[in-house]
Design a protein around this motif. Structure first.
Motif, PDB file in Angstrom:
ATOM      1  N   LEU A 145      22.329  10.118 -46.480  1.00 54.24           N
ATOM      2  CA  LEU A 145      23.359  10.326 -45.344  1.00 54.24           C
ATOM      3  C   LEU A 145      22.499  10.316 -44.000  1.00 54.24           C
ATOM      4  O   LEU A 145      23.184  10.163 -42.933  1.00 54.24           O
ATOM      5  N   PHE A 146      21.398  10.900 -44.031  1.00 52.88           N
ATOM      6  CA  PHE A 146      20.493  10.690 -42.952  1.00 52.88           C
ATOM      7  C   PHE A 146      20.449   9.383 -42.201  1.00 52.88           C
ATOM      8  O   PHE A 146      20.361   9.222 -40.938  1.00 52.88           O
ATOM      9  N   ARG A 147      20.292   8.444 -42.957  1.00 57.77           N
ATOM     10  CA  ARG A 147      20.227   6.847 -42.556  1.00 57.77           C
ATOM     11  C   ARG A 147      21.601   6.582 -41.882  1.00 57.77           C
ATOM     12  O   ARG A 147      21.409   5.583 -40.875  1.00 57.77           O
ATOM     13  N   ARG A 148      22.702   7.277 -41.837  1.00 56.19           N
ATOM     14  CA  ARG A 148      23.643   7.090 -40.931  1.00 56.19           C
ATOM     15  C   ARG A 148      23.717   7.556 -39.640  1.00 56.19           C
ATOM     16  O   ARG A 148      24.409   7.238 -38.784  1.00 56.19           O
ATOM     17  N   LEU A 149      22.763   8.398 -39.510  1.00 58.38           N
ATOM     18  CA  LEU A 149      22.537   9.227 -38.217  1.00 58.38           C
ATOM     19  C   LEU A 149      21.644   8.408 -37.426  1.00 58.38           C
ATOM     20  O   LEU A 149      21.212   9.102 -36.101  1.00 58.38           O
ATOM     21  N   GLU A 150      20.927   7.754 -37.812  1.00 58.47           N
ATOM     22  CA  GLU A 150      19.529   6.936 -36.875  1.00 58.47           C
ATOM     23  C   GLU A 150      20.119   6.682 -35.707  1.00 58.47           C
ATOM     24  O   GLU A 150      19.177   6.543 -34.759  1.00 58.47           O
ATOM     25  N   SER A 151      21.253   6.217 -35.414  1.00 59.62           N
ATOM     26  CA  SER A 151      21.612   5.607 -34.149  1.00 59.62           C
ATOM     27  C   SER A 151      21.813   6.692 -33.184  1.00 59.62           C
ATOM     28  O   SER A 151      21.917   6.525 -32.093  1.00 59.62           O
ATOM     29  N   MET A 152      21.603   7.794 -33.499  1.00 59.76           N
ATOM     30  CA  MET A 152      21.754   9.073 -32.749  1.00 59.76           C
ATOM     31  C   MET A 152      20.283   9.289 -31.796  1.00 59.76           C
ATOM     32  O   MET A 152      20.139  10.112 -30.982  1.00 59.76           O
ATOM     33  N   PHE A 153      19.471   8.564 -32.389  1.00 65.38           N
ATOM     34  CA  PHE A 153      18.040   8.634 -31.614  1.00 65.38           C
ATOM     35  C   PHE A 153      17.844   7.888 -30.508  1.00 65.38           C
ATOM     36  O   PHE A 153      18.234   6.686 -30.657  1.00 65.38           O
ATOM     37  N   SER A 154      16.986   8.073 -29.416  1.00 60.24           N
ATOM     38  CA  SER A 154      16.678   7.332 -28.315  1.00 60.24           C
ATOM     39  C   SER A 154      15.281   7.046 -28.229  1.00 60.24           C
ATOM     40  O   SER A 154      14.486   8.282 -28.728  1.00 60.24           O
ATOM     41  N   ALA A 155      14.753   6.164 -27.594  1.00 57.93           N
ATOM     42  CA  ALA A 155      13.150   6.087 -27.425  1.00 57.93           C
ATOM     43  C   ALA A 155      12.792   7.294 -26.842  1.00 57.93           C
ATOM     44  O   ALA A 155      13.332   7.740 -25.711  1.00 57.93           O
ATOM     45  N   GLY A 156      11.769   7.785 -27.434  1.00 57.71           N
ATOM     46  CA  GLY A 156      11.041   8.968 -26.656  1.00 57.71           C
ATOM     47  C   GLY A 156      11.487  10.336 -27.308  1.00 57.71           C
ATOM     48  O   GLY A 156      10.864  11.364 -26.919  1.00 57.71           O
ATOM     49  N   ASP A 157      12.155  10.209 -28.291  1.00 58.98           N
ATOM     50  CA  ASP A 157      12.844  11.632 -28.838  1.00 58.98           C
ATOM     51  C   ASP A 157      11.572  11.797 -29.889  1.00 58.98           C
ATOM     52  O   ASP A 157      10.808  11.087 -30.351  1.00 58.98           O
ATOM     53  N   VAL A 158      11.791  13.112 -30.319  1.00 58.93           N
ATOM     54  CA  VAL A 158      10.988  13.591 -31.432  1.00 58.93           C
ATOM     55  C   VAL A 158      11.759  14.209 -32.587  1.00 58.93           C
ATOM     56  O   VAL A 158      12.600  15.152 -32.222  1.00 58.93           O
ATOM     57  N   MET A 159      11.369  13.684 -33.894  1.00 62.44           N
ATOM     58  CA  MET A 159      12.301  14.192 -34.814  1.00 62.44           C
ATOM     59  C   MET A 159      11.466  15.283 -35.596  1.00 62.44           C
ATOM     60  O   MET A 159      10.123  15.247 -35.997  1.00 62.44           O
ATOM     61  N   LEU A 160      12.279  16.536 -36.071  1.00 67.07           N
ATOM     62  CA  LEU A 160      11.690  17.433 -36.710  1.00 67.07           C
ATOM     63  C   LEU A 160      12.259  17.727 -38.075  1.00 67.07           C
ATOM     64  O   LEU A 160      13.660  18.069 -38.003  1.00 67.07           O
ATOM     65  N   ALA A 161      11.614  17.760 -39.227  1.00 68.61           N
ATOM     66  CA  ALA A 161      12.112  17.971 -40.319  1.00 68.61           C
ATOM     67  C   ALA A 161      11.339  18.540 -41.553  1.00 68.61           C
ATOM     68  O   ALA A 161      10.176  18.464 -41.264  1.00 68.61           O
ATOM     69  N   ASP A 162      11.863  18.654 -42.685  1.00 63.13           N
ATOM     70  CA  ASP A 162      11.020  19.398 -43.729  1.00 63.13           C
ATOM     71  C   ASP A 162      10.352  18.211 -44.502  1.00 63.13           C
ATOM     72  O   ASP A 162      10.601  17.204 -44.224  1.00 63.13           O
ATOM     73  N   ALA A 163       9.696  18.695 -45.548  1.00 63.23           N
ATOM     74  CA  ALA A 163       9.066  17.716 -46.444  1.00 63.23           C
ATOM     75  C   ALA A 163       9.829  16.549 -47.155  1.00 63.23           C
ATOM     76  O   ALA A 163       9.517  15.588 -47.228  1.00 63.23           O
ATOM     77  N   LEU A 164      11.111  16.944 -47.433  1.00 63.61           N
ATOM     78  CA  LEU A 164      11.908  16.074 -47.746  1.00 63.61           C
ATOM     79  C   LEU A 164      12.064  14.406 -47.058  1.00 63.61           C
ATOM     80  O   LEU A 164      12.083  13.235 -47.793  1.00 63.61           O
ATOM     81  N   TYR A 165      11.839  14.772 -45.887  1.00 62.67           N
ATOM     82  CA  TYR A 165      12.137  13.571 -44.915  1.00 62.67           C
ATOM     83  C   TYR A 165      10.669  12.813 -44.820  1.00 62.67           C
ATOM     84  O   TYR A 165      10.808  11.772 -44.018  1.00 62.67           O
TER      85      TYR A 165
END
Length: 435
Positions: free
Chosen positions: A178-198
């Motif tokens: 499901l996360f792969r459907r959300l990847e378009s919401m990222f822009s260059a320069g962003d930082v992603m923060l998530a737990d160990a599953l990712y």
């Protein structure tokens, strides 16, 4: 940026008008239906009867004729409301909030986006069971459909940027799928923060290709050896990860071949936790740890959505309406976050310091008494009141996921309800075992 004016400004109003479906004059036009649906999401009693009763009272107060107290017309109006309209509005408000957030609210001037997943229980209907089947551990007739839900949230404002929904099991419906459907919401320069599953090779590589940095906890299946790689300090090094030899089932051969043979990441150990990041230098170990500790905010945001707003159990009986209900809650949640951002801006504090539940409570009281948007003075008092209560700062707080107060004792329903009724008629009571 005046967040409150953004919501009522021409940019969003034009967007709303463009999304309105063609409709004839009805008792419940789309804008009224949307307003009532949103109000349901913010109240303790979320029944359609309560919403219709409130609409009757409002019309009488305004000197208009009282509509019927039956909920049929309102229920049909909710069905006619386009899902795309509600989801687009939720995206627009979340994007405006995150995109126009104060630079002082961001981490080192960068936008940090939180990712995580959760589950939402649904009404037990044949339509819901067909699209969102119950877990296999539940017996037939006594279980409930379960929706898997993955969300992307702005760290600085708490706004929901996007969500992906799917069944709790099946191809493409895992949390990472499901996360792969959300990847378009990222822009260059962003930082992603998530737990160990990712924390996996392919996700990090895809984010790097988008110009996005990641900070994740090390996955338990990966061994970290600080004797390898380029040493930066005590238990802090840069190391190369080799591409896994096994191709995931969801990935085509062409996609697998396109991934780089190696991935350069930084691993740091703080306490008992190993963090993995693509920010190789210029960020200290202490800064990385402090940022990762803020990942817990998404757990609190999910609590606000599911417990404070009441999204733990959906009330709609079809998949289409259940998905629409989720988006209504996302829009309602973002509107509350917008009020909090405006209050924080005027008070000179960070939005995360303000109470979500307090904001819901004061806004509900404000609307019941007809104070919302009446006078500028009322708005200023509203924002000052929202900013008065601050949430406690308890760094490093640890609480067990356990309840002290026991639930009321009651017999569990272990057979379908129709069968249980027959048993009560036959025996005069419900047997303790499935018969």
């Amino acid at each position: 940026m005046d967040f409150f004016n953004v919501l009522t400004g021409p940019q969003l109003l034009e967007r709303v008008e463009a999304l309105l479906p063609e409709h004839r004059e009805r008792q419940y036009p789309p804008t009224v239906t949307l307003s009532m649906f949103l109000k349901q999401a913010l109240e303790q009693d979320r029944s359609c009867q309560k919403a219709v009763n409130g609409w009757i009272a409002q019309r009488v107060t305004e000197g208009l004729s009282a509509p019927s107290a039956h909920t049929g017309a309102y229920s049909k109006a909710r069905k006619r409301l386009p899902v795309e309209m509600v989801s687009t509005l939720a995206h627009e408000v979340g994007g405006l909030l995150c995109g126009h957030s104060s630079v002082g609210w961001r981490w080192r001037g960068r936008t940090v986006k939180l990712a995580d997943g959760t589950g939402i229980s649904m009404q037990d209907t044949p339509e819901n069971q067909a699209t969102y089947p119950q877990p296999s551990s539940q017996a037939e007739g006594v279980g409930f459909p379960l929706m898997r839900f993955t969300g992307l949230i702005c760290l600085s404002t708490g706004a929901v940027l996007d969500v992906a929904m799917g069944a709790h099991a099946g191809k493409g419906n895992s949390e990472l799928g499901l996360f792969r459907r959300l990847e378009s919401m990222f822009s260059a320069g962003d930082v992603m923060l998530a737990d160990a599953l990712y924390c996996n090779y392919f996700l990090i590589a895809r984010l790097q290709a988008l110009g996005v940095d990641a900070l994740l906890e090390q996955h338990g299946s990966r061994i970290t050896d600080f004797r390898r790689g380029q040493r930066l300090g005590a238990r802090d090094h840069i190391v190369n990860w080799r591409k896994p030899k096994a191709r995931p089932q969801w990935m085509t051969r062409q996609e697998y071949t396109a991934f780089p043979a190696e991935l350069t990441v930084r691993e740091v150990k703080v306490g008992t936790r190993v963090l993995v990041t693509t920010m190789l230098r210029k960020v200290s170990k202490r800064e990385l740890n402090a940022l990762y500790e803020r990942r817990w905010n998404i757990e609190l945001d999910f609590r606000s959505i599911k417990t404070t707003l009441g999204l733990e159990v959906l009330s709609c009986k079809t998949p289409r309406m259940s998905e629409k209900e989720v988006w209504i809650y996302m829009l309602a949640y973002n509107l509350i976050r917008l009020l909090m951002a405006q209050a924080a801006l005027q008070a000179g504090v960070h939005p995360r310091q303000l109470s979500f539940k307090h904001t819901v409570q004061i806004w509900t009281e404000w609307t019941v008494r007809g104070l919302a948007g009446v006078q500028r003075l009322h708005n200023e008092i509203l924002f000052r009141t929202i900013a008065q209560l601050r949430v406690g700062n308890r760094p490093g707080r640890i609480e067990p996921r356990a309840r002290k107060r026991r639930p009321k004792s009651g017999q569990w329903l272990k057979v379908p309800r129709k069968k249980a009724r027959r048993q009560v008629r036959l025996y005069g009571y419900l047997p303790n075992v499935a018969a």
